[in-house]
Design a protein around this motif. Structure first.
Motif, short mmCIF file in Angstrom:
data_model
loop_
_atom_site.label_atom_id
_atom_site.label_comp_id
_atom_site.label_asym_id
_atom_site.label_seq_id
_atom_site.Cartn_x
_atom_site.Cartn_y
_atom_site.Cartn_z
N ASP A 1 92.84 45.55 117.64
CA ASP A 1 92.76 44.54 117.44
C ASP A 1 93.73 43.10 117.40
O ASP A 1 94.38 43.44 117.01
N TYR B 1 87.25 42.72 107.07
CA TYR B 1 88.02 42.57 107.13
C TYR B 1 88.88 41.15 107.78
O TYR B 1 90.27 41.01 107.66
N LYS C 1 90.76 48.06 107.29
CA LYS C 1 91.29 47.89 108.83
C LYS C 1 90.85 49.14 108.61
O LYS C 1 90.40 49.61 109.94
#
Length: 271
Positions: free
Chosen positions: A186, A159, A141
């Motif tokens: 996210d 990811y 990330k």
């Protein structure tokens, strides 16, 4: 003529006393032992304490001198388990875990509950393995932060695969981007069953407006392993695109993650 045995050599008083004490000590030991005492025998399946210590050191040296390419998946898993299980041979457990979950990534990505179903894996061991998974996800990330996501597409896929491929239930995730296509947030928007996650297009768009996002990437997983989109996946994507577009929010893609790979709806020209 028969030769007579030599007469015994006279013992001194101190030698006689010492001999008498030795005899008394011997008989005292025999009397102290229980009549039904048995000799201790090590069970055939019990690993001697020193059996695996040399193996552990050799495996560490192999990794140190030749790197990870010299090790099989189960050997890397052994190295991890050494720290969680210091007093047991971890090779059988490492091989059993690989056999159950398919490969090293499958073991690390397996849900906590499934890991603890394995004999020899308690909560502490399972948490240590999940910690490794978390470290890997955070590293991947970090590759997306402060970068234009669309120019780091392979990092996005890596990811998402690490985060979702081995989940036992469907998970719907959204990557929110700013006007430069840099990652703002996210977020996992919902969890579902093994083959369905409820998604509410208005909630997706509302959250994008709250974050001042101008673009989003939709991601969800198929626990079956097959990333082929269903009719429901395609229809849901179209609804979100149609809801977001009038508000100036672009849906760049909808990625479906499976253990065996991924599918991009944009790549299939469905967006």
């Amino acid at each position: 003529m028969t030769k007579r045995p030599a007469p015994p050599v006279p013992r001194t008083e101190s030698e006689q006393t010492s001999l008498l004490e030795d005899e008394r000590g011997f008989f005292a030991e025999q009397l102290a032992k229980p009549k039904n005492a048995r000799k201790t025998v090590r069970p055939l399946d019990e690993t001697p304490p020193e059996h695996f210590h040399g193996h552990r050191e050799r495996l560490r040296e192999k990794y140190r001198d030749h790197g990870d390419t010299s090790l099989a998946d189960y050997e890397i898993l052994e190295l991890l388990l050494f720290r969680s299980i210091p007093r047991r041979d971890t090779k059988p457990l490492a091989k059993a875990l690989i056999g159950r979950f398919g490969n090293l990534a499958g073991v690390i990505g397996a849900p906590l509950g499934l890991l603890q179903e394995m004999k020899g894996v308690g909560e502490a061991v399972a948490l240590d393995l999940k910690l490794v998974a978390t470290v890997g996800q955070r590293m991947l990330k970090s590759e997306l932060r402060e970068k234009q996501v669309l120019s780091s597409w392979s990092s996005v896929i890596d990811y998402c695969h690490a985060a979702m491929a081995y989940e036992s239930r469907e998970q719907f995730r959204i990557l929110f981007l700013d006007k430069r296509n840099v990652l703002i947030a996210d977020e996992v928007q919902g969890h579902g069953t093994v083959d369905h996650t409820p998604v509410y297009p208005r909630e997706v768009v509302r959250r994008a407006l709250e974050l001042s996002a101008t673009a989003i990437i939709l991601v969800h997983n198929h626990p079956s392993g097959d990333p082929t989109p269903s009719r429901a996946d395609i229809d849901m994507t179209k609804t979100i695109v149609d809801t977001a577009k009038p508000l100036g929010i672009t849906v760049h893609d909808h990625i479906i993650i499976g253990k065996d790979g991924h599918v991009s709806l944009k790549g299939l020209r469905m967006i």
